[in-house]
Design a protein around this motif. Sequence first.
Motif, PDB file in Angstrom:
ATOM      1  N   THR A  86       0.848  -1.187   0.000  1.00 29.57           N
ATOM      2  CA  THR A  86       0.000   0.000   0.000  1.00 29.57           C
ATOM      3  C   THR A  86       0.884   1.237   0.000  1.00 29.57           C
ATOM      4  N   ARG A  87       0.583   2.137  -0.920  1.00 28.47           N
ATOM      5  CA  ARG A  87       1.324   3.385  -1.076  1.00 28.47           C
ATOM      6  C   ARG A  87       0.338   4.527  -1.156  1.00 28.47           C
ATOM      7  N   SER A  88       0.723   5.662  -0.607  1.00 27.97           N
ATOM      8  CA  SER A  88      -0.120   6.847  -0.705  1.00 27.97           C
ATOM      9  C   SER A  88       0.623   7.916  -1.494  1.00 27.97           C
ATOM     10  N   ASP A  89      -0.101   8.564  -2.388  1.00 25.12           N
ATOM     11  CA  ASP A  89       0.517   9.656  -3.141  1.00 25.12           C
ATOM     12  C   ASP A  89       0.094  11.013  -2.578  1.00 25.12           C
ATOM     13  N   TYR A 115      -2.987  11.888  -2.034  1.00 19.78           N
ATOM     14  CA  TYR A 115      -4.405  12.073  -2.344  1.00 19.78           C
ATOM     15  C   TYR A 115      -5.202  10.797  -2.131  1.00 19.78           C
ATOM     16  N   GLU A 116      -4.621   9.685  -2.530  1.00 19.27           N
ATOM     17  CA  GLU A 116      -5.314   8.410  -2.384  1.00 19.27           C
ATOM     18  C   GLU A 116      -4.297   7.286  -2.202  1.00 19.27           C
ATOM     19  N   GLU A 117      -4.789   6.156  -1.719  1.00 20.20           N
ATOM     20  CA  GLU A 117      -3.925   5.000  -1.529  1.00 20.20           C
ATOM     21  C   GLU A 117      -3.967   4.116  -2.769  1.00 20.20           C
ATOM     22  N   HIS A 118      -2.815   3.569  -3.099  1.00 20.55           N
ATOM     23  CA  HIS A 118      -2.705   2.640  -4.213  1.00 20.55           C
ATOM     24  C   HIS A 118      -2.281   1.285  -3.648  1.00 20.55           C
ATOM     25  N   HIS A 119      -2.922   0.234  -4.105  1.00 27.32           N
ATOM     26  CA  HIS A 119      -2.630  -1.108  -3.627  1.00 27.32           C
ATOM     27  C   HIS A 119      -2.030  -1.931  -4.761  1.00 27.32           C
ATOM     28  N   THR A 120      -0.953  -2.646  -4.458  1.00 25.02           N
ATOM     29  CA  THR A 120      -0.302  -3.504  -5.437  1.00 25.02           C
ATOM     30  C   THR A 120      -0.241  -4.911  -4.876  1.00 25.02           C
ATOM     31  N   ASP A 165      -0.799  -7.653  -9.942  1.00 22.31           N
ATOM     32  CA  ASP A 165      -0.494  -6.423 -10.681  1.00 22.31           C
ATOM     33  C   ASP A 165       0.862  -6.504 -11.368  1.00 22.31           C
ATOM     34  N   GLN A 182       4.093   3.315 -20.763  1.00 26.63           N
ATOM     35  CA  GLN A 182       2.999   2.730 -20.003  1.00 26.63           C
ATOM     36  C   GLN A 182       2.646   1.322 -20.475  1.00 26.63           C
TER      37      GLN A 182
END
Length: 191
Positions: free
Chosen positions: A55-58, A60-65, A69, A115
Amino acid sequence: MGRPASKNPKSEALTIRLDPKTRFILDYMARFKGQTITTVVERAILAAAANTVITRSDGYEEHHTTWQDLWDVSEGVRALEVSKVPELIPTFEEERRLSFVRNHWPFFFSNEKKQHYLNHYIDVLWPRIDEFIQLHEDMKHMDYYAAGNAMLDALKNAKLSPPKWPPEQKSTPPTKGSGNFSRDLDDDIPF
């Protein structure tokens, strides 16, 4: 006529040391579930991996890997994806490969934004990636594009249409006296 697809196209052996108690538990689970020991181990790994989330936060929001993924059928894509995740502690060699791939992006990505991977190129080039990197290191002072030219040859030998290499430069940065920089930047330093 092609060869029939095998049941398990590619599997790898894993040797592990277990104490007698753990081995008994593994045999017990296999018998109880009516599965092979391999299936019991594979499913236990999948269950554990499903609960392993980065889990990472930028801000603004959390991103889950998760492992899903990062997974790709292409070994090269998997390796590149793993090398981009700091939490997985990439080695120097993994970071070196990622840097090379980013600098030689037309061979690995569909565009400069990097990308989307070009799996068909990666599958041909990845088995020789360290060779191409070494060529780049050895030749960059004399011929910066040598590794790219070697990759072009590898793709042509695989009957693939290679990318345009070297990539066209978008624009050259402005230089002093070109109109954009009319004064010396040292003039702004107050001492």
